[in-house]
Enzyme design. Sequence first.
Site, PDB file in Angstrom:
ATOM      1  N   HIS A  96      -6.540   8.134   3.915  1.00 36.36           N
ATOM      2  CA  HIS A  96      -6.536   7.031   4.886  1.00 36.36           C
ATOM      3  C   HIS A  96      -6.660   7.541   6.326  1.00 36.36           C
ATOM      4  O   HIS A  96      -6.082   6.974   7.257  1.00 36.36           O
ATOM      5  CB  HIS A  96      -5.275   6.173   4.743  1.00 36.36           C
ATOM      6  CG  HIS A  96      -5.129   5.515   3.406  1.00 36.36           C
ATOM      7  ND1 HIS A  96      -5.756   4.335   3.083  1.00 36.36           N
ATOM      8  CD2 HIS A  96      -4.443   5.889   2.298  1.00 36.36           C
ATOM      9  CE1 HIS A  96      -5.456   4.005   1.837  1.00 36.36           C
ATOM     10  NE2 HIS A  96      -4.666   4.931   1.334  1.00 36.36           N
ATOM     11  N   ASN A 153      -3.823  -1.931  -0.644  1.00 36.82           N
ATOM     12  CA  ASN A 153      -5.267  -1.735  -0.489  1.00 36.82           C
ATOM     13  C   ASN A 153      -5.982  -3.085  -0.529  1.00 36.82           C
ATOM     14  O   ASN A 153      -5.355  -4.130  -0.677  1.00 36.82           O
ATOM     15  CB  ASN A 153      -5.807  -0.829  -1.608  1.00 36.82           C
ATOM     16  CG  ASN A 153      -5.395   0.618  -1.456  1.00 36.82           C
ATOM     17  OD1 ASN A 153      -5.443   1.183  -0.373  1.00 36.82           O
ATOM     18  ND2 ASN A 153      -4.962   1.222  -2.549  1.00 36.82           N
ATOM     19  N   TYR A 162       5.033   9.217   1.255  1.00 38.45           N
ATOM     20  CA  TYR A 162       4.609   8.692   2.550  1.00 38.45           C
ATOM     21  C   TYR A 162       5.546   9.128   3.675  1.00 38.45           C
ATOM     22  O   TYR A 162       5.108   9.595   4.714  1.00 38.45           O
ATOM     23  CB  TYR A 162       4.507   7.159   2.476  1.00 38.45           C
ATOM     24  CG  TYR A 162       3.176   6.694   1.944  1.00 38.45           C
ATOM     25  CD1 TYR A 162       2.723   7.109   0.697  1.00 38.45           C
ATOM     26  CD2 TYR A 162       2.363   5.852   2.681  1.00 38.45           C
ATOM     27  CE1 TYR A 162       1.504   6.696   0.200  1.00 38.45           C
ATOM     28  CE2 TYR A 162       1.135   5.425   2.193  1.00 38.45           C
ATOM     29  CZ  TYR A 162       0.711   5.850   0.952  1.00 38.45           C
ATOM     30  OH  TYR A 162      -0.500   5.447   0.459  1.00 38.45           O
TER      31      TYR A 162
END
Length: 481
Positions: free
Chosen positions: A54, A127, A337
């Site tokens: 990303h 997404n 993350y």
Amino acid sequence: MSLKTLTTASGAPVADNQNSRTAGPRGPLLLDDFHLIEKLAHFNRENIPERRVHAKGSGAYGTFTVTRDITQYTRAKLFETVGKQTPTFLRFSTVGGERGSADTARDPRGFALKFYTEEGNWDIVGNNTPVFFIRDPLKFPDFIHTQKRLPQSNLGSNQAKWDFWSHSPEALHQITILFSDRGIPDGYRHMHGFGSHTYSLINAKGERHWVKWHYKTKQGIKNLAPDVAARLAGTDPDYAQRDLFAAIERGDFPKWSVNIQIMTEAQAAAHYENPFDVTKTWSQQEFPLIEVGELELNRNPLNYFAEVEQATFGPSNMVPGVGLSPDRMLQGRVFAYADAHRYRVGTNHQQLPVNAPRSPVNSYQRDGSMAFGSNGAAAPNYEPNSYADAPKQAPQYAEPPLSLNGAADRYDQREDTDYYSHAGALYRLMDDAQKALLVSNIAGAMEGVTSAVVQVQLQHFYKADPAYGEAIAKALGVTLS
């Protein structure tokens, strides 16, 4: 009007910003030129490491407005009244490319949404597709390696992608979406978004419901034909960024309706499919969409680096009334993350303005790089303690227990061998033109792939639907074994 005085980062006035200090007019530079050293050192560090995935993205601020009462499902305060508004930040992205890659690549699009609620920040990291390629995070590094550059040639590889996919038949549903007409959205405004994973909502009674999040574009779906996308990649690689920024600047604020699917814990326990498998969707006939709000983007960032590049999102950011699920991929992302943010942006990434909650922060975390403000000042940095005004835990916010069972082991995710029903159903929903484009896109993407890998992958397409496999074999000019 008096001119502003140029200063160093520490606020000292700069007398000369044109000439370095040297030993004489023709002599070498002097190490004591702190202004030169500071400028060069800062310049060397102006690029933080780009996201491993990303990396290329666009973002904007907006507002979430509640349109339906769902307090029977959640005690989260942002949903407590119809009409209530919560500020948000949304980052769109492509998945595989670097920061300089084209916005029009055939790739899933990230749809990461941050709610700045009165109880803290809540992130849903999804997404533009309701499913993903894999269902176990142990395979995530392997999958992403196939989407990146080869170690020797530093080139992308169709062989690597299809070799991995041919050994990962659970990817077929996502592959079918990726190579369909929706594989290249026309910018970010004309695509849906999804939480993708199964999350949870918890109400005031302590009851848990499983939930899927859907964001339906109110601009209408628009996609790019492959030849148009290829042309834009060469002439305007920032096409989606330009479109989003310009639309907001002219007051054409993009909107999405926010919807949920709800499943009780009892329904999940009896469901014929694993409701926590991110390679599959929930039937909207069995679990219909419930519209709960509207998302509007209405303000562009003032500085891309500060507000988009340094923005951090993670499913570990939750507030009372929302929660996670046993989804393996979601569980892996809870760690991955936040850990990526600590590495990429810094230990105190949550203190940056774009990431900072709008609600008070009372924690015992101290120090680390980029600790802003008073760093806790003279308050204690440990707990439990005897100070009445120090932060204390609040048991009333605890989640209800989640029943678990089974011995700890590495359970084979592929014991569920239904890799094909969802992909086959999607293929059969397509009209002839959509099927033809899907087949053409897949055949083009298999250029240079070895015949052994092609044959394995063709078997997967065939098992989803015989016409699917036969059409791709014909397009490739090969015989289906």
